[in-house]
Design a protein around this motif. Structure first.
Motif, short mmCIF file in Angstrom:
data_model
loop_
_atom_site.label_atom_id
_atom_site.label_comp_id
_atom_site.label_asym_id
_atom_site.label_seq_id
_atom_site.Cartn_x
_atom_site.Cartn_y
_atom_site.Cartn_z
N PRO A 171 40.39 96.60 45.56
CA PRO A 171 41.15 97.43 46.50
C PRO A 171 41.60 96.67 47.75
O PRO A 171 42.70 96.93 48.27
N GLU A 172 40.81 95.73 48.21
CA GLU A 172 41.20 94.97 49.40
C GLU A 172 42.35 93.98 49.16
O GLU A 172 42.87 93.38 50.10
N ASP A 173 42.76 93.85 47.90
CA ASP A 173 43.96 93.06 47.61
C ASP A 173 45.23 93.86 47.92
O ASP A 173 46.33 93.30 47.91
N SER A 174 45.08 95.16 48.15
CA SER A 174 46.24 96.00 48.44
C SER A 174 46.91 95.53 49.74
O SER A 174 46.27 95.43 50.79
N ALA A 175 48.20 95.22 49.64
CA ALA A 175 48.96 94.68 50.77
C ALA A 175 50.39 94.42 50.28
O ALA A 175 50.70 94.67 49.12
N VAL A 176 51.22 93.92 51.17
CA VAL A 176 52.54 93.44 50.76
C VAL A 176 52.46 91.92 50.62
O VAL A 176 51.92 91.23 51.49
N TYR A 177 52.95 91.43 49.51
CA TYR A 177 52.94 89.99 49.24
C TYR A 177 54.37 89.46 49.28
O TYR A 177 55.28 90.04 48.69
#
Lengths: 112, 112
Positions: free
Chosen positions: B82-88
């Motif tokens: 879940p902590e990978d959730s972001a804009v890349y």
């Protein structure tokens, strides 16, 4: 770990006013940059600065924009007469040649 | 000048699944390809990068591949959390120009 620092973190200004955003790049870096990011959009290059002069600038960086390195540590972006469309997050960044570009935390500019 | 396209614009995966984000670039002279992760209201943070003399690079759960002939590069995240959730954002840089051209970003959502 060394960081690029920026001030202010947030500024609200009236349309037509001048704004100066300040940055302290990482101390041994030689290349300095300004990027901007309009809310919800991609990061856009504005200008790069090396050896006390602009090395490259984008179409966005028109006559209303200027950059300066007034002393050995600060790097500033000036917008002479702000427009509504200048509202964005402005990121300062620095690097050494061929190496990673490090971004500051950003200055959020709101033009009203 | 350089143009970077990025797909998909949004990507939803279940925790533990893999995620792949793809970018293409237009300027064959580009030779440095970083990937940045940006959380809401924060600065872009470098997560991995690759240079044109390398075809693949891996750092724990993150890997990047580069196909110079086809002018595309990809980010692979395995065992997503879940902590990978972001804009890349992907980006491309041409030596000598010292500027990054960013893709349009991919919003990654990892559901528990």
């Amino acid at each position: 770990e060394p960081e690029v620092t920026q001030t202010p973190s947030h500024q609200v200004t009236q349309m037509g006013q001048e704004v100066i955003l300040r940055c302290v790049p990482i101390s041994n870096h030689l290349y300095f940059y300004w990027y901007r990011q309009i809310l919800g959009q991609k990061v856009e290059f504005l200008v790069s600065f090396y050896n006390n002069e602009i090395s490259e600038k984008s179409e966005i960086f028109d006559d209303q924009f200027s950059v300066e390195r007034p002393d050995g540590s600060n790097f500033t972006l000036k917008i002479r007469s702000t427009k509504l469309e200048d509202s964005a997050m402005y990121f300062c960044a620095s690097s050494n040649a061929g190496n990673t570009i490090y971004f500051g935390e950003g200055s959020w500019l709101t033009v009203v | 000048g350089e143009n970077v396209e990025q797909h998909p614009s949004t990507l939803s995966v279940q925790e533990g699944d893999s995620a792949v984000i793809k970018c293409t670039y237009s300027d064959s002279a580009s030779n440095y390809f970083p990937w940045y992760k940006q959380e809401l209201g924060k600065r872009p943070q470098l997560i991995i990068d690759i240079r044109s003399n390398v075809g693949e690079k891996k750092d724990q759960r993150i890997a990047v591949t580069l196909n110079k002939t086809a002018k595309h590069f990809s980010l692979h995240i395995t065992e997503t959390q879940p902590e990978d959730s972001a804009v890349y954002f992907c980006a491309a840089e041409t030596t000598g120009f010292q500027k990054l051209v960013f893709g349009t970003g991919t919003r990654l959502l990892v559901s528990p």
